[in-house]
Write an enzyme that holds these catalytic residues in place. Structure first.
Site, mmCIF file in Angstrom:
data_model
loop_
_atom_site.group_PDB
_atom_site.id
_atom_site.type_symbol
_atom_site.label_atom_id
_atom_site.label_comp_id
_atom_site.label_asym_id
_atom_site.label_seq_id
_atom_site.Cartn_x
_atom_site.Cartn_y
_atom_site.Cartn_z
ATOM 1 N N CYS A 242 0.887 -1.148 0.222
ATOM 2 C CA CYS A 242 0.213 -0.142 0.067
ATOM 3 C C CYS A 242 1.000 1.253 -0.053
ATOM 4 O O CYS A 242 1.783 1.253 0.677
ATOM 5 C CB CYS A 242 -0.727 -0.025 1.171
ATOM 6 S SG CYS A 242 -1.882 1.334 1.340
ATOM 7 N N ASN A 251 0.654 -8.882 -0.929
ATOM 8 C CA ASN A 251 -0.360 -9.620 -0.563
ATOM 9 C C ASN A 251 -0.024 -10.928 -0.487
ATOM 10 O O ASN A 251 0.911 -11.399 -1.065
ATOM 11 C CB ASN A 251 -1.372 -9.435 -1.322
ATOM 12 C CG ASN A 251 -2.147 -8.137 -1.266
ATOM 13 O OD1 ASN A 251 -1.775 -7.391 -1.956
ATOM 14 N ND2 ASN A 251 -3.165 -8.178 -0.533
#
Ligand code: HMG
Ligand code: MG
Length: 305
Positions: A242, A251
């Site tokens: 992010c 992820n």
């Protein structure tokens, strides 16, 4: 933790959005479209295809409308997009998103850095989005970032996540995805978090979104499955991060989750071989290392003399 694993898990592929939003090398619109189409062909039926945020904040997602418009769509596949406010929702609707997601944070500091407002202001901004989505008959997913820890303010209490999840569901979110944005959670954290949330919420209302900074993502997903969670977010090749969570890794890799699910005998509907090929291909395009351990292992086996 119960041990009643779900029979089937729905994978939410966030690679084309969460995976690409933080990449130094920008893909062309055509490359993004080919990635999304390949993921659908590999059996993924929920794809986060883009993000309608301020392009000055996240330039990597500036072409989300062209991506959504340019896709050859497959029946039964959801093409979702992030929409932080009504302006984002209108852009997403116009481009043909079939589901949208609002995103809040469990930490005030992260909320300010990520979306430039407090947690309660963010809920107020989501109200017109929920209303417009209802009118347009589009389902809305809710995200909560920093469910275990915040990069700016440290530990996050499960009670804080619980109350926010309840509010997002009460506003009309179809499900709430619990994001360990900086990947600090362990099995213990996730167990405590889900023990708290499932006091009032059904496992079907929840999804998990694990980043793998500390190498705990698969373990955390395993614990979540034990709590009956049957929706797992992941990104091809473990892409991601992010822009407002410095140092956070990608992820959990879709390939790694699929391998775990296969071992547990849990259905997922995707083709691992195709996913591995896609993961290798996208990393070559981005000039980055494939973060999927399963992807790397299977790819090197395929290429043995
Ligand atoms: P703001 O500055 O507070 O908004 O930003 P504003 O309403 O004051 O508007 C300021 C300017 O932004 C105006 O333009 C607006 O038109 C424009 P100007 O007049 O200056 O030219 N604007 C927009 N433009 C396009 N689309 C929009 C939009 N809204 C306003 N939707 C805002 C608020 C939320 C827009 C901003 O903070 C933003 O874009 N943030 C991006 C945050 C982001 O994308 N973060 C990464 C995704 S979240 C994540 O990765 C976590 C997750 O994966 C879960 C997890 O891992 O835990 C989901
Ligand atoms: Mg994320």
């Amino acid at each position: 933790m119960t041990t009643a694993f779900p029979k089937r898990v729905r994978l939410v592929e966030v690679g084309p959005r969460d995976g690409l939003q933080n990449q130094a090398r920008r893909l062309t619109t055509g490359q993004k479209i080919r990635l999304i189409e390949g993921l659908a062909q590999a059996g993924l039926d929920y794809l986060e295809a883009g993000s309608f945020v301020n392009p000055k904040w996240v330039p990597q997602m500036a072409d989300s409308d062209q991506v959504l418009r340019g896709l050859h769509r497959q029946p039964g596949v959801t093409y979702a997009a992030l929409t932080p406010n009504l302006k984002g929702f209108e852009r997403a609707l116009d481009a043909g998103a079939t589901e949208v997601a609002v995103f809040a944070a469990a930490s005030e500091a992260f909320s300010q850095k990520n979306i430039n407002c407090s947690i309660s202001e963010s809920l107020t901004r989501f109200e017109p989005v929920m209303e417009a989505a209802r009118a347009a008959n589009l389902p809305v997913r809710g995200y909560i970032s920093c469910v275990v820890g915040c990069p700016y303010s440290g530990d996050v209490a499960p009670a804080q996540v619980h109350s926010l999840a309840e509010q997002l569901l009460a506003m009309g979110c179809r499900e709430v995805s619990l994001g360990d944005t900086i990947g600090v959670g362990t099995a213990g954290h996730v167990d405590r978090l889900l023990s708290q949330l499932t006091k009032t919420l059904a496992p079907n209302d929840l999804a998990v979104h694990m980043h793998d900074t500390y190498g705990q993502a698969l373990t955390n997903i395993y614990v979540s499955l034990g709590w009956g969670i049957s929706v797992v977010d992941s990104a091809i090749a473990g892409l991601g991060g992010c822009p407002y969570a410095p140092g956070a890794a990608g992820n959990v890799a879709t390939e790694d989750v699929v391998y775990l699910l296969d071992g547990l005998g849990i259905e997922h509907g995707t083709n691992l071989e195709q996913l591995v090929a896609l993961g290798e291909d996208i990393c070559a395009q981005l000039g980055c290392q494939n973060q999927s351990r399963v992807g790397r292992a299977l790819h090197s086996m395929e290429n043995q003399p």
